[in-house]
Motif scaffolding. Structure first.
Motif, PDB file in Angstrom:
ATOM      1  N   ASN A 273      -1.432  -3.669  -6.568  1.00 22.06           N
ATOM      2  CA  ASN A 273      -1.210  -2.239  -6.799  1.00 22.06           C
ATOM      3  C   ASN A 273      -2.201  -1.685  -7.824  1.00 22.06           C
ATOM      4  O   ASN A 273      -2.400  -2.267  -8.883  1.00 22.06           O
ATOM      5  N   ARG A 274      -2.770  -0.530  -7.498  1.00 22.26           N
ATOM      6  CA  ARG A 274      -3.818   0.065  -8.330  1.00 22.26           C
ATOM      7  C   ARG A 274      -3.330   1.263  -9.131  1.00 22.26           C
ATOM      8  O   ARG A 274      -4.057   1.762  -9.999  1.00 22.26           O
ATOM      9  N   ASN A 275      -2.107   1.718  -8.851  1.00 24.66           N
ATOM     10  CA  ASN A 275      -1.657   2.979  -9.444  1.00 24.66           C
ATOM     11  C   ASN A 275      -0.493   2.817 -10.416  1.00 24.66           C
ATOM     12  O   ASN A 275       0.242   3.778 -10.674  1.00 24.66           O
ATOM     13  N   LEU A 276      -0.324   1.632 -10.982  1.00 26.59           N
ATOM     14  CA  LEU A 276       0.791   1.416 -11.902  1.00 26.59           C
ATOM     15  C   LEU A 276       0.669   2.264 -13.170  1.00 26.59           C
ATOM     16  O   LEU A 276       1.674   2.499 -13.853  1.00 26.59           O
TER      17      LEU A 276
ATOM     18  N   HIS B 217      -0.355  -7.572  -2.071  1.00 27.48           N
ATOM     19  CA  HIS B 217      -1.204  -6.409  -2.327  1.00 27.48           C
ATOM     20  C   HIS B 217      -1.295  -6.163  -3.828  1.00 27.48           C
ATOM     21  O   HIS B 217      -0.299  -6.210  -4.542  1.00 27.48           O
TER      22      HIS B 217
ATOM     23  N   GLU C  79       0.817  -1.210   0.000  1.00 25.34           N
ATOM     24  CA  GLU C  79       0.000   0.000   0.000  1.00 25.34           C
ATOM     25  C   GLU C  79       0.858   1.271   0.000  1.00 25.34           C
ATOM     26  O   GLU C  79       0.430   2.303  -0.523  1.00 25.34           O
TER      27      GLU C  79
ATOM     28  N   ASP D  60       1.720   2.045  -3.497  1.00 23.79           N
ATOM     29  CA  ASP D  60       0.511   2.567  -4.134  1.00 23.79           C
ATOM     30  C   ASP D  60       0.312   4.047  -3.814  1.00 23.79           C
ATOM     31  O   ASP D  60      -0.085   4.836  -4.670  1.00 23.79           O
TER      32      ASP D  60
END
Length: 337
Positions: A263-266, A261, A230, A233
């Motif tokens: 990752n949502r922001n790559l 986790h 996180e 991220d």
């Protein structure tokens, strides 16, 4: 005549989550005998590193997993006590990737093997910390991978840990603005004492992204990542155009590798044309001489202060490692043998 023996720390079972004492055993086995071209080394300083946790799982890593019943792998500083190799005479101090054993045998091609030239008055354990693999890792990640330069804003996670605390000091010495993240008020104060311009206690921040943005409103040039998860991220959208992320470790998932986790922001890698690269120190042998020279110079000038927690006795290695993986330590975790 009784054959000589050596004590070892072996893996009894594969840990689930944070390791516990029952995962390890202290055993006595015949002392190994060096073959042609090999050397027998007596361990003087044992190293506890987060990466060891990955070797205890039965899954691929950058090194093979430790077999059940086998001694734990890890970096060691030792002294040659018997040699069948003229290049490594008896009495030589060396660092190498070895096993948690009072005595072990290695060849001249062992991973990471290098001589240690102990300067007068310098404690030997420093050469397994800020003047050794820890310092070299910090240097390679910060300068070779992160391309940090004077005026850059550098963000460091796990900044009160072994590598992170060294990165903070190297970045300050290079003229960077440094922000360190650590867990707890005491660790945050340590980061400030090491020279960081801003120390963030992530446990006290309900919104880590907001705290980082407040500390670096113009963005981050270099992120030295020891944590992943996180935290990574949260950092990705705050990187500056053409920023660099040096991925040294991901301790956030070492104890729970089955549930990493997501990752949502790559997408930020594309948005800000970022460079994000993982690294292993000894993949960069061409710069290690330069790195060692800088570490030695800064230490001599009082600008690099090794942060360590030290125990005595081979039998203390498992507990020291457990405390490291529980987040209870600061600086480099070492055991004198």
């Amino acid at each position: 005549m009784t054959a000589p023996v050596t004590r070892q720390i072996t893996l009894v079972r594969r840990p689930t989550g944070i390791p516990v004492p029952e995962d390890f055993a202290l055993v006595e086995v015949p002392r190994p005998v060096p073959g042609p071209g090999e050397i027998l080394v007596r361990m003087r300083v044992g190293s506890c590193d987060p990466a060891i946790r990955g070797f205890l799982d039965d899954r691929p890593s950058y090194l093979p997993p430790v077999a059940l019943g086998a001694p734990i792998n890890g970096m060691s500083l030792g002294e040659v006590v018997e040699s069948n190799n003229a290049d490594w005479p008896v009495g030589t101090l060396l660092r190498t990737f070895a096993v948690w054993s009072e005595y072990y045998v290695v060849g001249a091609d062992a991973l990471g093997i290098e001589r240690v030239e102990q300067a007068p008055g310098v404690p030997l354990q420093h050469y397994m910390g800020a003047l050794g693999p820890v310092g070299l890792t910090a240097w390679v990640g910060l300068f070779e991978i992160g391309k940090a330069k004077a005026g850059d804003t550098v963000l460091v996670s796990a900044a009160a840990g072994a590598t992170g605390s060294t990165v903070v000091q190297l970045a300050k010495a290079a003229g960077c603005r440094v922000i360190g993240m650590a867990g707890g008020a005491a660790k945050a104060q340590i980061v400030r004492d090491l020279g960081a311009d801003v120390a963030i206690d992530y446990r006290a921040e309900p919104d880590l992204s907001a705290a980082i943005h407040k500390a670096a409103p113009d963005g981050i040039d270099v992120y030295f990542d020891n944590v992943g998860g996180e935290t990574l991220d949260a950092v990705l959208p705050l990187m500056r155009l053409h920023g660099r992320i040096a991925v040294c470790g991901m301790i956030a998932q070492y104890n729970d590798a089955d549930n990493p986790h997501g990752n949502r922001n790559l997408w930020q890698l594309v948005v800000n044309r970022l460079t994000m690269r993982g690294f292993i120190t000894y993949d960069h042998p061409e710069v290690l001489g330069e790195a060692q020279a800088m570490l030695d110079r800064l230490f001599a000038e009082g600008k690099l202060k090794p942060l360590e927690n030290v125990r005595d006795g081979l039998e203390k290695l498992p507990q020291a490692f457990i405390e490291l993986m529980s987040g209870k330590t600061t600086g480099k975790t070492l055991v004198l043998i």
